[in-house]
Enzyme design. Structure first.
Site, mmCIF file in Angstrom:
data_model
loop_
_atom_site.group_PDB
_atom_site.id
_atom_site.type_symbol
_atom_site.label_atom_id
_atom_site.label_comp_id
_atom_site.label_asym_id
_atom_site.label_seq_id
_atom_site.Cartn_x
_atom_site.Cartn_y
_atom_site.Cartn_z
ATOM 1 N N GLY A 91 29.740 10.578 66.471
ATOM 2 C CA GLY A 91 30.794 10.151 65.565
ATOM 3 C C GLY A 91 30.433 10.413 64.112
ATOM 4 N N HIS A 92 29.207 10.062 63.727
ATOM 5 C CA HIS A 92 28.751 10.348 62.366
ATOM 6 C C HIS A 92 28.737 11.852 62.094
ATOM 7 C CE1 HIS A 92 26.578 6.413 63.170
ATOM 8 N NE2 HIS A 92 27.263 6.137 62.074
ATOM 9 N N LEU A 131 22.311 7.554 63.788
ATOM 10 C CA LEU A 131 23.420 8.504 63.870
ATOM 11 C C LEU A 131 23.748 8.906 65.298
ATOM 12 C CD1 LEU A 131 22.613 10.861 60.860
ATOM 13 C CD2 LEU A 131 23.872 8.692 60.882
ATOM 14 N N MET A 136 32.333 5.764 70.355
ATOM 15 C CA MET A 136 30.925 5.917 70.015
ATOM 16 C C MET A 136 30.535 4.911 68.941
ATOM 17 S SD MET A 136 30.046 9.951 70.159
ATOM 18 C CE MET A 136 30.174 10.823 71.721
#
Length: 280
Positions: free
Chosen positions: A34-35, A31, A182
């Site tokens: 962005g996540h 992760l 990202m």
């Protein structure tokens, strides 16, 4: 935060109160911000938030980077707990693909272009695992990033064609301060490659600048992207595209809107990015 492996545990927790809405962010793990932006959007728009952490082997071809894909389960869970996630599904491969598994979901036309042409087995793995994740969670809304623009077209087609009872929410691409989108794969880049990787966004910006100056010819927009990529010694172009945002078919001549996308190798690392252009 509940962290579970089994399908039955996901369903038990998700349906404790059927009146409450759930937002879901499916991920491969590894992760980054962005996540986490997907998680925050899901949290803002739903009563509860779920995340799947599953490095899906069926979307990687044999020569691709499944074995070295950057991920840390401990770090991922710490990040998700800090964001207030309610439920994490972290299944084993055997839980997702039990012995004798032989059913796949295939979206046809829009998977044959762009990423599908370069990675012909990729989308069958994506659609199959996302279909399973949606079926297991049955969320109200599912959140994905615009960086994977073709994936969004493919999944929206799947959800429409198969009557999934879920709203697909596409969230903006999150970028580093220098414009690099990202991506978990950015971790592969050494310092020189990391600097060179900004060429993807610079290429998109060059085409966008042409657009703002009134250029509407699809081939000219592609040429502007290629010219920028060509100047970067560490970059090797896979493809550039100016395509219809819905069908993903390549455009020719004057256009009123276009999905600009490209895939570029920086060393051995393959990166993608995109930008949507529309007339006002």
């Amino acid at each position: 935060m509940n962290v579970v492996e089994s399908v039955s545990d996901v369903r038990r927790i998700r349906w404790q109160d059927p009146r409450l809405s759930w937002g879901l962010a499916p991920t491969l793990g590894g992760l980054h911000e962005g996540h986490l932006s997907l998680v925050r959007r899901a949290k803002a728009e739903n009563d509860h938030v779920g995340v799947s952490l599953f490095l899906n082997p069926t979307q990687f071809a044999p020569q691709e980077d499944l074995a070295k894909y950057p991920s840390s389960r401990k770090r991922d869970l710490e990040l998700l707990e800090a964001e207030g996630v309610d439920l994490v599904w972290a299944p084993s491969v055997a839980e997702v693909y039990p012995p004798g598994f032989q059913t796949y979901v295939v979206v046809e036309e829009v998977t044959t272009l762009l990423e599908g042409a370069s990675r012909p087995t990729h989308f069958r793995g994506v659609t199959t695992v996302v279909a399973k994740i949606l079926n297991v969670f049955q969320p109200t809304r599912a959140y994905f990033g615009q960086k994977d623009a073709q994936q969004m077209v493919v999944l929206q087609r799947m959800v429409l064609d198969l009557n999934f009872n879920v709203q697909i929410v596409v969230c903006p691409t999150v970028r580093e301060p220098d414009g690099l989108a990202m991506s978990t794969r950015n971790a592969y880049l050494n310092p020189a490659q990391r600097q060179a990787a900004t060429v993807l966004y610079r290429a998109l910006q060059a085409a966008q600048a042409q657009w703002k100056q009134g250029v509407r010819d699809a081939e000219a927009l592609c040429h502007a992207m290629k010219a920028v990529i060509k100047k970067e010694p560490l970059a090797r172009l896979d493809y550039v595209s100016a395509a219809d945002p819905q069908t993903l078919k390549e455009l020719q001549g004057p256009v009123s809107k276009a999905l600009l996308s490209l895939a570029v190798y920086i060393g051995s690392t393959r990166l993608i990015d995109n930008l949507l252009l529309e007339t006002n």
